[in-house]
Design a protein around this motif. Structure first.
Motif, PDB file in Angstrom:
ATOM      1  N   GLU A 297     -54.707 -15.649  30.741  1.00 40.81           N
ATOM      2  CA  GLU A 297     -56.086 -15.681  31.350  1.00 40.81           C
ATOM      3  C   GLU A 297     -56.952 -15.362  29.931  1.00 40.81           C
ATOM      4  OE1 GLU A 297     -58.966 -13.209  34.172  1.00 40.81           O
ATOM      5  OE2 GLU A 297     -56.886 -13.631  34.891  1.00 40.81           O
TER       6      GLU A 297
ATOM      7  N   ASN B 170     -57.657 -22.089  32.560  1.00 39.03           N
ATOM      8  CA  ASN B 170     -56.642 -20.840  33.334  1.00 39.03           C
ATOM      9  C   ASN B 170     -56.464 -21.336  34.721  1.00 39.03           C
ATOM     10  OD1 ASN B 170     -54.835 -19.003  33.054  1.00 39.03           O
ATOM     11  ND2 ASN B 170     -56.174 -17.988  34.251  1.00 39.03           N
TER      12      ASN B 170
ATOM     13  N   GLN C 290     -61.847 -21.161  34.780  1.00 38.28           N
ATOM     14  CA  GLN C 290     -60.608 -20.267  35.493  1.00 38.28           C
ATOM     15  C   GLN C 290     -60.677 -20.785  36.982  1.00 38.28           C
ATOM     16  OE1 GLN C 290     -58.537 -17.782  35.511  1.00 38.28           O
ATOM     17  NE2 GLN C 290     -58.276 -16.514  37.149  1.00 38.28           N
TER      18      GLN C 290
END
Length: 255
Positions: free
Chosen positions: A159, A178, A233
């Motif tokens: 991450e 990610n 993300q």
């Protein structure tokens, strides 16, 4: 010709992702440790798109360098890297864990991922706008759990590495994501439990978990977003999964 490079393509998320991109006619460089599975996958996909397979263990630094340096001309212009190769080993608490399993997770999930990324960065930067690095993280990188110890740590690295790459690649046009799946059903769990089918069945019973095809579809969507957009993300869980209250140990020893 748009080319995707997929590590760990012989099973689970990697295989499903290769199949999804092949349906759309992408050219594929598929890597994995098992030659027989790569050969079968190549035969399966060859009629849909150009496919190049390479046996590759991402923990082998020299092998990674040579694989990428010697890609045939038709497969060199990689514009999407999908860092899927990874594993979890063991479910024991840290004090009872096998340090060799810890090291193997670090070598694969951290060193392997960064090694492949570094080797392909010049190519991705040369492709510029719209190229992508999609790293397979995990909710374990953000939400720890008993027995997760080093595995959780490796995914936390993925991450933060993804975020830091975004900083460094600003202005190049290269996007970094990610992707953090939750409870997912694949060979991954059988590897983690040493092939314990009963534990596998118990984990997924009645949970309607994420399937490899779900992640493949998500990866394909991320890779095909307009070039000016970046998904930093993405955390994705099955509807059956959520958070629980904090665990509290209570000492019930009499005074």
């Amino acid at each position: 010709m748009t080319i995707a490079f997929i590590t760990g393509a012989t099973s689970g998320f990697g295989r499903a992702t290769a199949e999804r991109f092949a349906e759309a006619g992408w050219a594929l460089v598929l890597t994995g440790r098992r030659r027989e599975r790569l050969d079968e996958l190549e035969r399966r996909l060859a009629g849909k798109c150009p496919v190049l397979t390479r046996v590759l263990d991402v923990t082998d630094a020299q092998a990674v360098t040579e694989c990428i340096a010697h890609l045939p001309e038709a497969f060199r212009a990689v514009s999407v890297l999908i860092n899927n190769a990874g594993l979890a080993l063991g479910t024991a608490p840290a004090q009872d864990s096998d340090p060799e399993q810890w090291q193997r997770m670090i070598d694969t999930n951290i060193s392997g991922l960064t090694r492949v990324t570094h080797a392909l960065l010049p190519t991705l930067i040369a492709q510029g706008r719209g190229s992508s690095i999609i790293n397979l993280g995990s909710i374990a990188g953000h939400w720890p759990y008993p027995g997760g110890n080093v595995y959780c740590g490796t995914k936390a690295f993925v991450e933060q590495f993804s975020y830091a790459l975004r900083c460094d690649l600003k202005g190049t046009g290269v996007r970094v994501t990610n992707l953090a799946p939750g409870l997912s059903e694949s060979e991954f769990t059988l590897v983690r439990t040493g092939g314990d089918r009963a534990a596998y069945d118990q984990l997924y019973q009645g949970a309607d978990p994420i399937q490899p095809e779900d992640i493949a579809e998500t990866i394909f969507w991320v890779a095909n977003l307009p070039a000016h957009l970046n998904v930093n993300q993405m955390e994705i869980m099955p509807v059956s999964q959520a958070w629980s209250p904090f665990s509290v140990h209570r000492d019930n020893t009499p005074d």
